[in-house]
Scaffold this motif. Structure first.
Motif, PDB file in Angstrom:
ATOM      1  N   TYR A 142     -15.739  32.205  10.301  1.00 56.07           N
ATOM      2  CA  TYR A 142     -15.819  30.763  10.020  1.00 56.07           C
ATOM      3  C   TYR A 142     -16.038  30.581   8.518  1.00 56.07           C
ATOM      4  O   TYR A 142     -17.156  30.754   8.037  1.00 56.07           O
ATOM      5  N   PHE A 143     -14.972  30.303   7.777  1.00 56.35           N
ATOM      6  CA  PHE A 143     -15.123  30.188   6.320  1.00 56.35           C
ATOM      7  C   PHE A 143     -14.321  29.017   5.767  1.00 56.35           C
ATOM      8  O   PHE A 143     -13.338  28.568   6.349  1.00 56.35           O
ATOM      9  N   ASN A 144     -14.800  28.538   4.619  1.00 57.31           N
ATOM     10  CA  ASN A 144     -14.111  27.488   3.866  1.00 57.31           C
ATOM     11  C   ASN A 144     -13.290  28.181   2.777  1.00 57.31           C
ATOM     12  O   ASN A 144     -13.850  28.791   1.860  1.00 57.31           O
ATOM     13  N   LYS A 145     -11.967  28.087   2.867  1.00 56.40           N
ATOM     14  CA  LYS A 145     -11.072  28.864   1.998  1.00 56.40           C
ATOM     15  C   LYS A 145     -11.290  28.577   0.513  1.00 56.40           C
ATOM     16  O   LYS A 145     -11.448  29.496  -0.290  1.00 56.40           O
ATOM     17  N   ASN A 146     -11.308  27.298   0.135  1.00 52.91           N
ATOM     18  CA  ASN A 146     -11.442  26.934  -1.280  1.00 52.91           C
ATOM     19  C   ASN A 146     -12.791  27.368  -1.850  1.00 52.91           C
ATOM     20  O   ASN A 146     -12.877  27.848  -2.989  1.00 52.91           O
ATOM     21  N   LEU A 148     -14.639  29.894  -0.777  1.00 49.62           N
ATOM     22  CA  LEU A 148     -14.672  31.358  -0.905  1.00 49.62           C
ATOM     23  C   LEU A 148     -13.874  31.845  -2.106  1.00 49.62           C
ATOM     24  O   LEU A 148     -14.265  32.818  -2.759  1.00 49.62           O
ATOM     25  N   ILE A 149     -12.752  31.194  -2.408  1.00 47.79           N
ATOM     26  CA  ILE A 149     -11.967  31.595  -3.589  1.00 47.79           C
ATOM     27  C   ILE A 149     -12.781  31.371  -4.866  1.00 47.79           C
ATOM     28  O   ILE A 149     -12.774  32.212  -5.775  1.00 47.79           O
ATOM     29  N   PHE A 150     -13.521  30.258  -4.910  1.00 44.93           N
ATOM     30  CA  PHE A 150     -14.411  30.006  -6.057  1.00 44.93           C
ATOM     31  C   PHE A 150     -15.505  31.076  -6.143  1.00 44.93           C
ATOM     32  O   PHE A 150     -15.825  31.573  -7.229  1.00 44.93           O
ATOM     33  N   MET A 151     -16.063  31.464  -4.985  1.00 45.21           N
ATOM     34  CA  MET A 151     -17.095  32.510  -4.950  1.00 45.21           C
ATOM     35  C   MET A 151     -16.538  33.873  -5.376  1.00 45.21           C
ATOM     36  O   MET A 151     -17.214  34.656  -6.039  1.00 45.21           O
ATOM     37  N   ILE A 152     -15.276  34.128  -4.997  1.00 43.39           N
ATOM     38  CA  ILE A 152     -14.623  35.393  -5.397  1.00 43.39           C
ATOM     39  C   ILE A 152     -14.512  35.472  -6.915  1.00 43.39           C
ATOM     40  O   ILE A 152     -14.824  36.505  -7.524  1.00 43.39           O
ATOM     41  N   ILE A 153     -14.078  34.379  -7.540  1.00 44.49           N
ATOM     42  CA  ILE A 153     -13.963  34.340  -9.011  1.00 44.49           C
ATOM     43  C   ILE A 153     -15.337  34.553  -9.657  1.00 44.49           C
ATOM     44  O   ILE A 153     -15.459  35.294 -10.643  1.00 44.49           O
ATOM     45  N   MET A 154     -16.374  33.921  -9.091  1.00 46.43           N
ATOM     46  CA  MET A 154     -17.743  34.095  -9.611  1.00 46.43           C
ATOM     47  C   MET A 154     -18.178  35.553  -9.513  1.00 46.43           C
ATOM     48  O   MET A 154     -18.763  36.114 -10.449  1.00 46.43           O
TER      49      MET A 154
END
Length: 334
Positions: A142-146, A148-154
């Protein structure tokens, strides 16, 4: 003997609790598994004779408890209190934040390097590998795609820049773990099989690094320069560091290559640029460490000689695995 039996018992509960979390068919079952995991890991890392270890276990308990409370609260809101309200985005972001905090992901990573500094090498291996399995699998449900992408960049940026000014080998591997967490989160968004492949490769690389530092009793970067290691140990360090950085043709490049290939096919050019630039920063400071280690030669101290003789067979085995994995990965790329 009693101490060892207690450790074995808590280690069994630790493995069992992870299986409870990932095989549960309800969010409450997942939460219970996470709590059992927390309560079994604390006795493994705490040592009454070491005050730093006690402080570390307390910090770990407080941060994990905070994440668990937030996770439980979001489960209650999602399934019982506010069924009729459309708050799915907020709930998914809060649940994802709780799981990311449990993993030590940026920007919730502030506890992670401090706790890593107070643990032994083997406990660090458990924290950097096994303790990430449950939150990562739950994150894929159960994840929010946008978000998680921001968290990946961080994760990528903080993990790469945070290791630049470190002198502690444990903190260096902690920031490397934060960077690799960004890759792992993206891999689990693509496919669970790709995540499993990445996780196994990463676990193998980090195990070889940690076992080498453990056998040679190394904790700080200057020990790599002071100890006059033989050529095979330095070669082992070179291969493991570059493999962890993701430089071809080493083993660590394979899963990163698959992820970058997926990004380019799907035209995520900006994300590809971030992934590649942060990897270059990590490879830069790994090469800086290895270059200094190869260049500096000091006289051996007696205790270093004794330590090397006792553990030489294990160190040679680690060197053989590192070199053979490099040769194998080269044939795969050919």
């Amino acid at each position: 003997m009693n101490n060892n039996s207690n450790k074995m018992f808590f280690l069994f509960i630790l493995f069992f609790s992870t299986l409870i979390s990932i095989s549960s068919n309800s969010w409450f079952g997942c939460w219970i598994g996470l709590e059992i995991n927390l309560l079994s890991f604390i006795p493994l890392i705490s040592n009454s004779k070491n005050l730093l270890s006690v402080e570390t276990s307390l910090k770990y308990f407080l941060t994990q408890s905070l994440a668990s409370i937030n996770f439980l609260f979001m489960i209650l809101i999602k399934f019982s209190l506010l069924k009729n309200f459309n708050m799915n985005n907020i709930i998914s972001i809060m649940m994802n934040s709780s799981l990311l905090m449990k993993m030590g992901s940026a920007p919730f990573h502030f506890w992670f390097p401090n706790i890593v500094e107070g643990l032994s090498w083997m406990n660090n291996f458990m924290l950097m590998t096994w303790q990430k399995i449950s939150p990562m699998i739950l994150l894929s449900y159960y994840f929010n795609k946008n978000f998680l992408i921001f968290m990946i960049i961080m994760n990528l940026i903080i993990g790469s820049l945070g290791g630049l000014n470190q002198t502690s080998l444990r903190k260096l591997l902690a920031f490397s773990s934060i960077n690799n967490l960004g890759w792992m989160i993206f891999s689990i968004m693509i496919s669970e099989n790709l995540w499993l492949f990445y996780f196994l490769i990463y676990s193998m690389m980090i195990f070889m690094m940690i076992s080498l530092f453990f056998l040679m009793n190394m904790y700080f970067m200057n020990q790599l320069f002071i100890n006059n290691m033989n050529f095979f140990i330095k070669l082992n360090l070179l291969i493991n560091f570059l493999s962890l950085g993701g430089l071809p043709p080493f083993m660590g490049f394979m899963p990163k290559w698959i992820i970058i290939n997926f990004l380019l096919i799907n035209k995520f050019y900006f994300l590809t640029f971030i992934f590649m630039m942060t990897s270059l920063i990590i490879i830069y400071y790994y090469i800086r460490i290895i270059y200094s280690s190869f260049m500096f030669n000091y006289f051996k101290m007696k205790w270093v000689n004794l330590l090397m003789k006792n553990n030489m067979s294990l160190i040679n085995l680690s060197s053989f695995i590192s070199i053979s994995s490099m040769i194998l990965s080269t044939f795969i790329f050919m």
